[in-house]
Design a protein around this motif. Structure first.
Motif, PDB file in Angstrom:
ATOM      1  N   UNK A  36      40.101  25.195  34.742  1.00 57.62           N
ATOM      2  CA  UNK A  36      40.508  25.957  33.552  1.00 57.62           C
ATOM      3  C   UNK A  36      40.455  27.453  33.841  1.00 57.62           C
ATOM      4  N   UNK A  37      39.351  27.909  34.454  1.00 56.59           N
ATOM      5  CA  UNK A  37      39.239  29.329  34.791  1.00 56.59           C
ATOM      6  C   UNK A  37      40.333  29.752  35.768  1.00 56.59           C
ATOM      7  N   UNK A  38      40.694  28.870  36.685  1.00 57.35           N
ATOM      8  CA  UNK A  38      41.745  29.182  37.654  1.00 57.35           C
ATOM      9  C   UNK A  38      43.081  29.407  36.950  1.00 57.35           C
ATOM     10  N   UNK A  39      43.398  28.561  35.965  1.00 56.49           N
ATOM     11  CA  UNK A  39      44.636  28.735  35.202  1.00 56.49           C
ATOM     12  C   UNK A  39      44.601  30.022  34.374  1.00 56.49           C
ATOM     13  N   UNK A  40      43.441  30.299  33.778  1.00 58.91           N
ATOM     14  CA  UNK A  40      43.310  31.518  32.983  1.00 58.91           C
ATOM     15  C   UNK A  40      43.484  32.766  33.844  1.00 58.91           C
ATOM     16  N   UNK A  41      42.899  32.747  35.042  1.00 58.07           N
ATOM     17  CA  UNK A  41      42.994  33.910  35.927  1.00 58.07           C
ATOM     18  C   UNK A  41      44.419  34.065  36.460  1.00 58.07           C
ATOM     19  N   UNK A  42      45.102  32.945  36.688  1.00 53.70           N
ATOM     20  CA  UNK A  42      46.496  33.024  37.144  1.00 53.70           C
ATOM     21  C   UNK A  42      47.382  33.633  36.058  1.00 53.70           C
TER      22      UNK A  42
END
Length: 104
Positions: A54-60
């Protein structure tokens, strides 16, 4: 407490589904906020891999979020992923017999 966290995550999933069907033009930061909350609750529930994704998608979606980047880096370390590539320094380089070693 895990039951409460799981129930909260399910409610967030329902809210995200309702938000997506309603239309994303109204409250642009709402989906981001709900996703951040879901990631944090997943982390507290011990579901580090889900939180990381989830954090990876948010950061992307927005790489200017320093707090998301720090949580992402923390989870990379916790999950055993490389954060920084190792650097290799050759102190005494080996050369074959046909070339002279460089002088320092």
């Amino acid at each position: 407490m895990n039951g409460n966290i799981s129930a909260a995550i399910m409610n967030i999933d329902k809210a995200i589904s309702n938000y997506k069907s309603f239309g994303k033009n109204c409250y642009q930061g709402l989906l981001n906020d709900m996703s951040c909350l879901k990631a944090q609750l997943s982390f507290l529930d011990g579901k580090d891999t889900i939180a990381y994704e989830i954090y990876k998608k948010l950061y992307a979606a927005n790489s200017k979020q320093a707090d998301v980047k720090s949580k992402l880096d923390y989870l990379k370390i916790k999950l055993g992923m490389d954060v920084i590539a190792p650097s290799i320094t050759l102190i005494n380089p080996q050369v074959d017999g046909t070339e002279a070693a460089p002088s320092l």
